[in-house]
Design an enzyme around this catalytic site. Structure first.
Site, PDB file in Angstrom:
ATOM      1  N   GLU A 164      -6.373  18.766   4.660  1.00  0.00           N
ATOM      2  CA  GLU A 164      -5.193  17.921   4.842  1.00  0.00           C
ATOM      3  C   GLU A 164      -4.099  18.384   3.874  1.00  0.00           C
ATOM      4  O   GLU A 164      -4.380  19.046   2.876  1.00  0.00           O
ATOM      5  CB  GLU A 164      -5.528  16.454   4.514  1.00  0.00           C
ATOM      6  CG  GLU A 164      -6.605  15.850   5.387  1.00  0.00           C
ATOM      7  CD  GLU A 164      -6.887  14.377   5.063  1.00  0.00           C
ATOM      8  OE1 GLU A 164      -7.031  13.597   6.001  1.00  0.00           O
ATOM      9  OE2 GLU A 164      -6.969  14.005   3.884  1.00  0.00           O
ATOM     10  N   TRP A 190       0.812  -1.238   0.000  1.00  0.00           N
ATOM     11  CA  TRP A 190       0.000   0.000   0.000  1.00  0.00           C
ATOM     12  C   TRP A 190       0.840   1.281   0.000  1.00  0.00           C
ATOM     13  O   TRP A 190       1.801   1.395   0.763  1.00  0.00           O
ATOM     14  CB  TRP A 190      -0.890   0.014   1.236  1.00  0.00           C
ATOM     15  CG  TRP A 190      -1.517   1.355   1.496  1.00  0.00           C
ATOM     16  CD1 TRP A 190      -0.985   2.381   2.228  1.00  0.00           C
ATOM     17  CD2 TRP A 190      -2.766   1.819   0.987  1.00  0.00           C
ATOM     18  NE1 TRP A 190      -1.847   3.455   2.213  1.00  0.00           N
ATOM     19  CE2 TRP A 190      -2.952   3.143   1.460  1.00  0.00           C
ATOM     20  CE3 TRP A 190      -3.756   1.255   0.178  1.00  0.00           C
ATOM     21  CZ2 TRP A 190      -4.077   3.896   1.151  1.00  0.00           C
ATOM     22  CZ3 TRP A 190      -4.888   2.006  -0.119  1.00  0.00           C
ATOM     23  CH2 TRP A 190      -5.038   3.315   0.368  1.00  0.00           C
ATOM     24  N   MET A 191       0.397   2.252  -0.797  1.00  0.00           N
ATOM     25  CA  MET A 191       1.001   3.596  -0.764  1.00  0.00           C
ATOM     26  C   MET A 191      -0.122   4.631  -0.788  1.00  0.00           C
ATOM     27  O   MET A 191      -1.122   4.435  -1.476  1.00  0.00           O
ATOM     28  CB  MET A 191       1.885   3.776  -2.001  1.00  0.00           C
ATOM     29  CG  MET A 191       2.410   5.198  -2.173  1.00  0.00           C
ATOM     30  SD  MET A 191       3.474   5.371  -3.632  1.00  0.00           S
ATOM     31  CE  MET A 191       2.261   5.626  -4.909  1.00  0.00           C
ATOM     32  N   ASP A 194       0.236  16.961   8.872  1.00  0.00           N
ATOM     33  CA  ASP A 194       0.796  17.140   7.526  1.00  0.00           C
ATOM     34  C   ASP A 194       1.610  18.441   7.393  1.00  0.00           C
ATOM     35  O   ASP A 194       1.324  19.291   6.532  1.00  0.00           O
ATOM     36  CB  ASP A 194      -0.317  17.090   6.459  1.00  0.00           C
ATOM     37  CG  ASP A 194      -1.204  15.855   6.597  1.00  0.00           C
ATOM     38  OD1 ASP A 194      -0.755  14.875   7.209  1.00  0.00           O
ATOM     39  OD2 ASP A 194      -2.349  15.886   6.099  1.00  0.00           O
ATOM     40  N   SER A 197       1.871  12.002   7.099  1.00  0.00           N
ATOM     41  CA  SER A 197       2.478  12.831   6.049  1.00  0.00           C
ATOM     42  C   SER A 197       3.268  14.016   6.588  1.00  0.00           C
ATOM     43  O   SER A 197       3.013  14.502   7.698  1.00  0.00           O
ATOM     44  CB  SER A 197       1.390  13.340   5.106  1.00  0.00           C
ATOM     45  OG  SER A 197       0.966  12.266   4.312  1.00  0.00           O
ATOM     46  N   ASP A 225      -0.138   9.211   0.257  1.00  0.00           N
ATOM     47  CA  ASP A 225       0.435  10.528  -0.082  1.00  0.00           C
ATOM     48  C   ASP A 225       1.936  10.554  -0.388  1.00  0.00           C
ATOM     49  O   ASP A 225       2.714   9.891   0.308  1.00  0.00           O
ATOM     50  CB  ASP A 225       0.274  11.493   1.102  1.00  0.00           C
ATOM     51  CG  ASP A 225      -1.092  11.457   1.724  1.00  0.00           C
ATOM     52  OD1 ASP A 225      -1.987  10.808   1.181  1.00  0.00           O
ATOM     53  OD2 ASP A 225      -1.249  12.089   2.785  1.00  0.00           O
ATOM     54  N   TRP A 278      -9.967   8.620  -1.610  1.00  0.00           N
ATOM     55  CA  TRP A 278     -10.254   7.880  -0.370  1.00  0.00           C
ATOM     56  C   TRP A 278     -11.563   7.098  -0.451  1.00  0.00           C
ATOM     57  O   TRP A 278     -11.795   6.185   0.339  1.00  0.00           O
ATOM     58  CB  TRP A 278     -10.241   8.809   0.842  1.00  0.00           C
ATOM     59  CG  TRP A 278      -8.845   9.046   1.347  1.00  0.00           C
ATOM     60  CD1 TRP A 278      -8.174  10.240   1.407  1.00  0.00           C
ATOM     61  CD2 TRP A 278      -7.933   8.058   1.870  1.00  0.00           C
ATOM     62  NE1 TRP A 278      -6.906  10.055   1.915  1.00  0.00           N
ATOM     63  CE2 TRP A 278      -6.740   8.729   2.207  1.00  0.00           C
ATOM     64  CE3 TRP A 278      -8.010   6.684   2.068  1.00  0.00           C
ATOM     65  CZ2 TRP A 278      -5.625   8.073   2.741  1.00  0.00           C
ATOM     66  CZ3 TRP A 278      -6.896   6.018   2.598  1.00  0.00           C
ATOM     67  CH2 TRP A 278      -5.728   6.717   2.926  1.00  0.00           C
TER      68      TRP A 278
END
Ligand code: FRU
Length: 491
Positions: free
Chosen positions: A205, A29-30, A154, A89, A32, A291
């Site tokens: 975000e 999984w990846m 973030d 992030s 941002d 998302w």
């Protein structure tokens, strides 16, 4: 043309839907992009990574480096979760003057990120003395405690020349906060921006903040892109931006409170971040997913890709100040062949097939269309399935319609994305970049972009087809570019 042809042994990067000119992790999984920074001839890409699963989970920072933003070398995970929580992030900077004291007077890399422990989010730093290969977390983390705000994350940091201070922009609920620091360790809250501004349907975000000089007026402005986790024009997560002034402490927007500008009108462009410390241009990458369904996209053994790196500029389009996005110039190195189609007219309901590229999944298409009627391009499939790109001169809009997916993995996948077009244009220039499971569309000089995943069905028709849906359409020019893959096996 690319110098070293990629090695394609053992099916490396040859899986179904695997992008060939976009960054993807080898596996798992990846989300941002994080810590984007240019240092000693290398672009660093860190990213939200779950090394044990294809689902979002305990977040690490994955890591890759590149000399040209296209061919990436995978490196070991840079930051692991710790006693303060997961590694969410954040950004990275070159501490040129060793303000932090971490680097014995030399320049070094500092990463600034969110530690997330349950609902507690705090900001921490780490540093690297060996060009990002290994990282040491600062012993006195967190450097910013949580002031009682649930969504507090973030951090994007940059050096502010005029005030000679580090500035951090941080998402805090549905607004952003600004902090300053002399040394990246001690941070002082200075102001906030955003309550009631722009799009407020989702939590804010992944903010960014950088100066750009308007290429028409010559004025220096500050651009503040912000992700919202819900409420984007095509549904789900998306990215808005503000243009204004920034004096090192306060951001003053140059627009009405209710105005909303979108960095991208597609469904799959989120958490964009610009590279730090590239003195000659501003380049952004975004996570190419949404998302609403990111955890379910049917790819294996990896999940998610980054957008093509894009250079950002500020200009005036039809009287309005706008961000302009273009794929980075380096991309032309990957072009292997250009196929020109002659210009043609289509009468209502008439369609034509363009000359096809060798690979139905990896190409760039440039088209110039004279204003009039409703034009539609069918990229894969027929009427029922596939991806359609259209210009509707009756409604002054451009749209991308994404129908049935290969697997019905999410009802949110089927969608129509739309962006307004000014009625004043006499012709439209479209650039489309297709890479196995995504199509990025740039309109005009790049003042509109639409980024979408597309996972063609097995029985798709490998044809680039254009049709005049209503009225007469003139395609003045169209070129198809065949591209070569950037991946080779790591030895
Ligand atoms: C945005 C985001 C960030 C957070 C990270 C967690 O996609 O929700 O706000 O830091 O993902 O993985």
């Amino acid at each position: 043309m690319i110098q070293n042809q990629p090695l394609m042994r053992n099916g490396y990067y040859q899986e179904r839907y695997r992008p060939h000119i976009h960054f993807t992790p080898e596996q798992m999984w990846m989300n941002d992009p994080n810590g984007l920074v240019y240092f000693e001839g290398e672009y660093h890409l860190f990213y939200q990574y779950h090394p044990d699963s294809k689902q979002w989970g305990p977040m690490h920072w994955g890591h890759a480096v590149s000399k040209d933003l296209l061919e990436w070398e995978h490196l070991p995970v840079a930051l692991y979760p710790d006693d303060l929580g997961m590694i969410f992030s954040g950004s990275a900077v070159v501490d040129h003057k060793d303000t932090s004291g971490f680097f014995d007077g030399k320049p070094g890399l500092v990463a600034v990120y969110t530690n997330a422990d349950g609902d507690l989010q705090r900001q921490s730093i780490a540093y690297s003395k060996d060009r990002g290969r290994t990282w040491v977390k600062y012993g006195e983390n967190p450097v910013i405690q949580n002031p009682g705000i649930k969504d507090f994350r973030d951090p994007k940091v940059f050096w502010h020349e005029t005030t000679q201070k580090w500035v951090m922009v941080l998402a805090a609920g549905r607004k952003v906060q600004f902090y300053t620091s002399p040394d990246l360790k001690r941070w002082t809250y200075v102001s906030e921006f955003g309550e009631g501004w722009g799009e407020q349907k989702g939590v804010w975000e992944c903010p960014d903040l950088f100066p750009l000089t308007n290429e028409v007026s010559g004025e220096k402005k500050w651009v503040l892109p912000i992700g919202i986790d819900a409420g984007a024009p095509s549904g789900g997560s998306g990215t808005q931006y503000f243009i204004g002034a920034f004096d090192g402490k306060h951001f003053v927007p140059h627009q009405p409170k209710e105005a909303v500008r979108w960095l991208d009108y597609g469904k799959d462009f989120y958490a964009s971040q610009s590279f730090s410390d590239v003195p000659w241009r501003r380049v952004v990458l975004a996570w190419m997913s949404n998302w609403q369904y990111a955890n379910d996209v049917p790819t294996d053994p990896w999940r998610s890709a980054m957008t093509i790196p894009r250079e950002l500029n500020l200009s005036v389009v039809e009287g309005q100040e706008r961000l302009i996005q273009k794929p980075i110039a380096e991309l032309t190195r990957l072009i292997e062949k250009r196929i020109e189609n002659d210009s043609f007219f289509l009468k209502e309901k008439q369609s034509i097939e363009l000359i096809q590229p060798a690979s139905p999944f990896l190409w760039e298409l440039d088209v110039e269309i004279e204003k009039g009627g409703v034009f539609e391009g069918r990229l894969f499939g027929d009427q029922e399935t596939g991806l359609r790109v259209g210009i509707d001169c009756e409604k002054n809009s451009i749209y991308v319609q994404r129908d049935r997916a290969e697997v019905d993995f999410s009802k949110e996948y089927v969608c129509t994305c739309q962006a307004p077009l000014s009625g004043d244009r006499s012709s439209f220039h479209l650039k489309l970049l297709c890479d196995h499971s995504s199509v990025e569309l740039f309109v005009g000089d790049g003042e509109i972009s639409m980024t979408n995943l597309y996972l063609p069905a097995d029985d798709y028709e490998a044809k680039l087809k254009v049709e005049a849906v209503r009225g007469t359409v003139e395609v003045k020019q169209s070129s198809v570019f065949e591209m070569t893959s950037v991946w080779r096996q790591n030895s």
